[in-house]
Scaffold this motif. Structure first.
Motif, PDB file in Angstrom:
ATOM      1  N   LEU A  43      -1.999   8.714 -19.596  1.00 14.30           N
ATOM      2  CA  LEU A  43      -1.790  10.156 -19.560  1.00 14.30           C
ATOM      3  C   LEU A  43      -2.566  10.716 -18.370  1.00 14.30           C
ATOM      4  CD1 LEU A  43      -2.279  11.148 -23.325  1.00 14.30           C
ATOM      5  CD2 LEU A  43      -0.139  10.657 -22.128  1.00 14.30           C
ATOM      6  N   ILE A  44      -1.839  11.285 -17.415  1.00 13.17           N
ATOM      7  CA  ILE A  44      -2.475  11.881 -16.235  1.00 13.17           C
ATOM      8  C   ILE A  44      -2.472  13.392 -16.417  1.00 13.17           C
ATOM      9  CG2 ILE A  44      -2.405  12.118 -13.725  1.00 13.17           C
ATOM     10  CD1 ILE A  44      -0.918   9.449 -13.605  1.00 13.17           C
ATOM     11  N   PHE A  45      -3.639  13.972 -16.688  1.00 12.24           N
ATOM     12  CA  PHE A  45      -3.761  15.388 -17.016  1.00 12.24           C
ATOM     13  C   PHE A  45      -3.778  16.251 -15.756  1.00 12.24           C
ATOM     14  CE2 PHE A  45      -4.819  13.767 -21.110  1.00 12.24           C
ATOM     15  CZ  PHE A  45      -4.693  14.805 -22.016  1.00 12.24           C
ATOM     16  N   VAL A  46      -3.019  17.343 -15.803  1.00 11.41           N
ATOM     17  CA  VAL A  46      -3.018  18.368 -14.756  1.00 11.41           C
ATOM     18  C   VAL A  46      -3.437  19.669 -15.426  1.00 11.41           C
ATOM     19  CG1 VAL A  46      -1.683  19.539 -12.976  1.00 11.41           C
ATOM     20  CG2 VAL A  46      -1.148  17.153 -13.571  1.00 11.41           C
ATOM     21  N   ILE A  63     -11.454   8.751 -15.051  1.00  7.66           N
ATOM     22  CA  ILE A  63     -10.691   7.775 -15.838  1.00  7.66           C
ATOM     23  C   ILE A  63     -11.400   7.512 -17.155  1.00  7.66           C
ATOM     24  CG2 ILE A  63      -9.758   5.433 -15.933  1.00  7.66           C
ATOM     25  CD1 ILE A  63      -8.402   7.219 -13.899  1.00  7.66           C
ATOM     26  N   ILE A  64     -10.675   7.611 -18.244  1.00  7.48           N
ATOM     27  CA  ILE A  64     -11.181   7.258 -19.573  1.00  7.48           C
ATOM     28  C   ILE A  64     -10.420   6.026 -20.038  1.00  7.48           C
ATOM     29  CG2 ILE A  64     -11.532   8.033 -21.944  1.00  7.48           C
ATOM     30  CD1 ILE A  64     -11.399  10.905 -20.940  1.00  7.48           C
ATOM     31  N   GLU A  65     -11.145   4.950 -20.277  1.00  9.44           N
ATOM     32  CA  GLU A  65     -10.507   3.684 -20.631  1.00  9.44           C
ATOM     33  C   GLU A  65      -9.932   3.720 -22.044  1.00  9.44           C
ATOM     34  OE1 GLU A  65     -13.450   0.633 -19.996  1.00  9.44           O
ATOM     35  OE2 GLU A  65     -12.699   0.296 -17.963  1.00  9.44           O
ATOM     36  N   PRO A  66      -8.953   2.851 -22.342  1.00  9.07           N
ATOM     37  CA  PRO A  66      -8.346   2.824 -23.677  1.00  9.07           C
ATOM     38  C   PRO A  66      -9.351   2.429 -24.743  1.00  9.07           C
ATOM     39  CG  PRO A  66      -7.026   1.588 -22.083  1.00  9.07           C
ATOM     40  CD  PRO A  66      -8.327   1.878 -21.424  1.00  9.07           C
ATOM     41  N   GLU A  92     -12.787  18.478 -17.175  1.00 12.54           N
ATOM     42  CA  GLU A  92     -13.544  18.119 -18.375  1.00 12.54           C
ATOM     43  C   GLU A  92     -13.118  18.920 -19.603  1.00 12.54           C
ATOM     44  OE1 GLU A  92     -16.435  20.625 -15.752  1.00 12.54           O
ATOM     45  OE2 GLU A  92     -14.869  19.095 -15.458  1.00 12.54           O
ATOM     46  N   ASN A  93     -12.401  20.016 -19.402  1.00 15.59           N
ATOM     47  CA  ASN A  93     -11.947  20.802 -20.546  1.00 15.59           C
ATOM     48  C   ASN A  93     -10.889  20.073 -21.374  1.00 15.59           C
ATOM     49  OD1 ASN A  93     -13.619  22.765 -19.520  1.00 15.59           O
ATOM     50  ND2 ASN A  93     -11.979  24.095 -18.792  1.00 15.59           N
ATOM     51  N   TYR A  94     -10.353  18.984 -20.821  1.00 14.77           N
ATOM     52  CA  TYR A  94      -9.307  18.220 -21.523  1.00 14.77           C
ATOM     53  C   TYR A  94      -9.832  16.868 -22.023  1.00 14.77           C
ATOM     54  CZ  TYR A  94      -6.470  21.819 -19.438  1.00 14.77           C
ATOM     55  OH  TYR A  94      -5.957  23.041 -19.079  1.00 14.77           O
ATOM     56  N   ARG A  95     -11.122  16.624 -21.852  1.00 13.14           N
ATOM     57  CA  ARG A  95     -11.696  15.346 -22.248  1.00 13.14           C
ATOM     58  C   ARG A  95     -11.642  15.159 -23.768  1.00 13.14           C
ATOM     59  NH1 ARG A  95     -17.148  15.506 -20.092  1.00 13.14           N
ATOM     60  NH2 ARG A  95     -16.226  15.081 -18.041  1.00 13.14           N
ATOM     61  N   GLU A  96     -11.976  16.226 -24.499  1.00 13.59           N
ATOM     62  CA  GLU A  96     -12.016  16.133 -25.962  1.00 13.59           C
ATOM     63  C   GLU A  96     -10.617  15.895 -26.542  1.00 13.59           C
ATOM     64  OE1 GLU A  96     -12.811  19.190 -29.668  1.00 13.59           O
ATOM     65  OE2 GLU A  96     -14.131  19.318 -27.923  1.00 13.59           O
ATOM     66  N   ILE A  97      -9.642  16.647 -26.071  1.00 15.31           N
ATOM     67  CA  ILE A  97      -8.297  16.489 -26.624  1.00 15.31           C
ATOM     68  C   ILE A  97      -7.694  15.157 -26.194  1.00 15.31           C
ATOM     69  CG2 ILE A  97      -6.945  17.613 -24.771  1.00 15.31           C
ATOM     70  CD1 ILE A  97      -5.392  19.056 -27.033  1.00 15.31           C
ATOM     71  N   ALA A  98      -8.066  14.663 -25.015  1.00 17.20           N
ATOM     72  CA  ALA A  98      -7.594  13.355 -24.564  1.00 17.20           C
ATOM     73  C   ALA A  98      -8.076  12.250 -25.507  1.00 17.20           C
ATOM     74  CB  ALA A  98      -8.069  13.082 -23.145  1.00 17.20           C
ATOM     75  N   TRP A 117      -4.507   4.828 -21.576  1.00 17.21           N
ATOM     76  CA  TRP A 117      -5.472   5.241 -20.568  1.00 17.21           C
ATOM     77  C   TRP A 117      -5.368   6.757 -20.387  1.00 17.21           C
ATOM     78  CZ3 TRP A 117      -8.537   1.836 -17.549  1.00 17.21           C
ATOM     79  CH2 TRP A 117      -8.271   0.472 -17.739  1.00 17.21           C
ATOM     80  N   VAL A 118      -6.418   7.344 -19.842  1.00 16.37           N
ATOM     81  CA  VAL A 118      -6.406   8.768 -19.521  1.00 16.37           C
ATOM     82  C   VAL A 118      -6.970   8.964 -18.124  1.00 16.37           C
ATOM     83  CG1 VAL A 118      -7.405  11.022 -20.065  1.00 16.37           C
ATOM     84  CG2 VAL A 118      -6.597   9.545 -21.907  1.00 16.37           C
ATOM     85  N   ALA A 119      -6.289   9.797 -17.340  1.00 16.48           N
ATOM     86  CA  ALA A 119      -6.797  10.213 -16.033  1.00 16.48           C
ATOM     87  C   ALA A 119      -6.850  11.738 -16.023  1.00 16.48           C
ATOM     88  CB  ALA A 119      -5.898   9.699 -14.915  1.00 16.48           C
ATOM     89  N   LEU A 120      -8.047  12.296 -15.873  1.00 13.22           N
ATOM     90  CA  LEU A 120      -8.230  13.744 -15.828  1.00 13.22           C
ATOM     91  C   LEU A 120      -8.379  14.173 -14.375  1.00 13.22           C
ATOM     92  CD1 LEU A 120     -10.908  14.132 -18.660  1.00 13.22           C
ATOM     93  CD2 LEU A 120      -8.423  14.285 -18.886  1.00 13.22           C
ATOM     94  N   THR A 121      -7.392  14.866 -13.836  1.00 11.04           N
ATOM     95  CA  THR A 121      -7.494  15.340 -12.456  1.00 11.04           C
ATOM     96  C   THR A 121      -8.151  16.718 -12.442  1.00 11.04           C
ATOM     97  OG1 THR A 121      -5.329  16.442 -12.372  1.00 11.04           O
ATOM     98  CG2 THR A 121      -5.379  14.091 -11.892  1.00 11.04           C
TER      99      THR A 121
END
Length: 472
Positions: free
Chosen positions: A39-42, A26-29, A50-56, A68-72
């Motif tokens: 945004l819940i990333f798949v 979870i990445i907080e706002p 973690e490959n989507y952390r930067e673009i998130a 908010w961001v959730a990286l699954t």
């Protein structure tokens, strides 16, 4: 579910929640206030969360929403499946609630394979919208239950731009009646980007082989994608009327700008079939009738096997005019509808035409040399090039491999022609195309004055020019 474990990443607070299998980060706002969304990333195939952390982070910075961001991640063999996805989304939603998210504005966002799975799952789920990056809804967008933003890279070598043409045509065929589809199911073709620029991790071997070199840097691509994601999320979830209007206007501009790159594809696709007729067969027959093509009419019929094999072209005389009836058979690649990496254009078009000799004799014109099927392939290439955008022409000229047209394979019987496919092969020189022809004399015992051709479709020529020619 294990307890929340805080992890500091610079100025960003992150929580990791997970089980032995799928995990959620979870990445907080970064906004203290505003309409709340998540945004819940798949992830795509063989991609880690973690490959989507930067673009998130870029998506968060681009938006005034409290995002908010959730990286699954942690999917079995790094391949998202429909078996694991429901638990992954539920786990992400629970983690978001535990981290402090109050609203239920959950947006699924999937890349590549993750988007394909997400599109199937989200039809009956708690998600309020989805965003597909280098991916698509399997059974079309027309009746999809929730809003969908489809982001397609212009230079995506894995999920070809041609895969999105049908949906774009169906949804935006006539937006003059209503602009709702632009806001609810926008399809955006992102200029100069490829398949792997929707993330920041290492490139899988399949993408190294098949993806195309982008025109934009990763930083430029991520910034552009962030603007598109923000406009869709704002138009869908913001409570600020002025922000919604601005976002909707940007969505209109996005779709309009994308249409410039979809239009050549639509134009070339339209040449293969319209109302059970093949316009390219009509153009080909006109070419065989030059310079007297205005002296007759042409009717073409697209037939399936075995009716096509049994068909023969004919002259039909009216009171003051003559009509040429001819037939066509269109063949596609296996699995082209199911697989986005397969060419979406026809594998070949088989044409049964009247020969120039037969036409000129029928209309009492002086004979002229019979054209070749190869000439029809050259016409297809020219039609494709003329329809391409300036950027596509420049790419093809500077780094594309050409189409090399070989002399026709001349068959001597209808059985031989029916059993000999159009020949194509690639090498360092480019794409070689060799038609198969059957030409019969006007005084033959059976088939009189026929010119049969297996040819390249203009749509296939354009697909080569804008996609396949650009690979090493």
């Amino acid at each position: 579910m294990s307890p929340l474990v805080p992890i500091l990443l610079g100025l960003m607070t992150t929580f990791v929640v997970g089980s032995a299998a799928v995990t959620t980060e979870i990445i907080e706002p970064i906004r203290a206030s505003g309409d709340e969304v998540a945004l819940i990333f798949v992830p795509g195939a063989f991609q880690r969360a973690e490959n989507y952390r930067e673009i998130a982070k870029i998506f968060q910075e681009a938006s005034n929403l409290r995002m908010w961001v959730a990286l699954t991640g942690g999917y079995n063999r790094l391949l998202v499946s429909l078996a694991e996805l429901p638990g992954a989304i539920d786990g992400a939603i629970n983690a978001l609630k535990q981290a402090g998210m109050v609203s239920e504005n959950y947006i699924g966002i999937g890349h590549s394979l993750g988007g394909l799975m997400l599109g199937q799952y989200a039809r009956n789920s708690t998600l309020k919208a989805i965003i597909l990056m280098g991916s698509y809804v399997t059974y079309g967008l027309s009746n999809y239950r929730i809003p969908v933003l489809t982001l397609a890279g212009e230079l995506d070598g894995r999920v070809r731009i041609t895969k999105f043409v049908d949906d774009f045509e169906n949804i935006f065929g006539d937006v003059s009646q209503s602009k709702e589809p632009i806001y609810r199911t926008p399809i955006v073709n992102i200029k100069g980007t490829n398949h792997m620029q929707f993330q920041s991790g290492p490139t899988p071997p399949t993408s190294v082989t098949n993806d195309l070199k982008p025109d934009l840097t990763d930083a430029e691509a991520h910034k552009t994608i962030g603007q598109y994601v923000n406009n869709f999320a704002t138009a869908t979830f913001s409570s600020e009327a002025s922000e919604v209007r601005d976002a909707q206007k940007e969505l209109e501009n996005m779709v309009l700008e994308s249409s410039k790159r979809f239009q050549p594809l639509k134009d070339m696709k339209a040449l293969q079939a319209k109302d059970n007729s093949c316009p390219w067969a009509i153009t080909s027959q006109q070419h065989f009738g030059e310079p007297h093509a205005d002296a007759f009419e042409i009717k073409n019929y697209i037939l399936e096997l075995p009716m096509f094999v049994k068909s023969t072209p004919s002259f039909i005389w009216g009171v003051m005019s003559v009509t040429i009836n001819n037939t066509a058979f269109i063949e596609f690649e296996d699995d082209y509808m199911r697989r986005p990496d397969v060419k979406q254009s026809p594998k070949e078009i088989s044409l049964k035409l009247k020969s120039r000799d037969a036409i000129f004799e029928e209309l009492s014109f002086m004979p002229e040399p019979e054209p070749s099927c190869r000439a029809l392939n050259e016409l297809a290439r020219d039609a494709a090039l003329n329809s391409a955008t300036d950027a596509e022409k420049q790419r093809y000229k500077s780094r594309g491999r050409p189409i090399v047209f070989e002399d026709d394979i001349l068959t001597t019987s209808e059985d031989d022609w029916n059993s000999t496919p159009l020949k194509t092969w690639e090498d360092s020189a480019g794409l070689h195309v060799q038609s198969v022809a059957l030409v019969t004399a006007i005084d033959a015992d059976e088939l009189r004055g026929m010119h049969y051709c297996r040819v390249m479709a203009p749509y296939r020529a354009l697909e080569w020019i804008i996609i396949d020619s650009l690979r090493d």
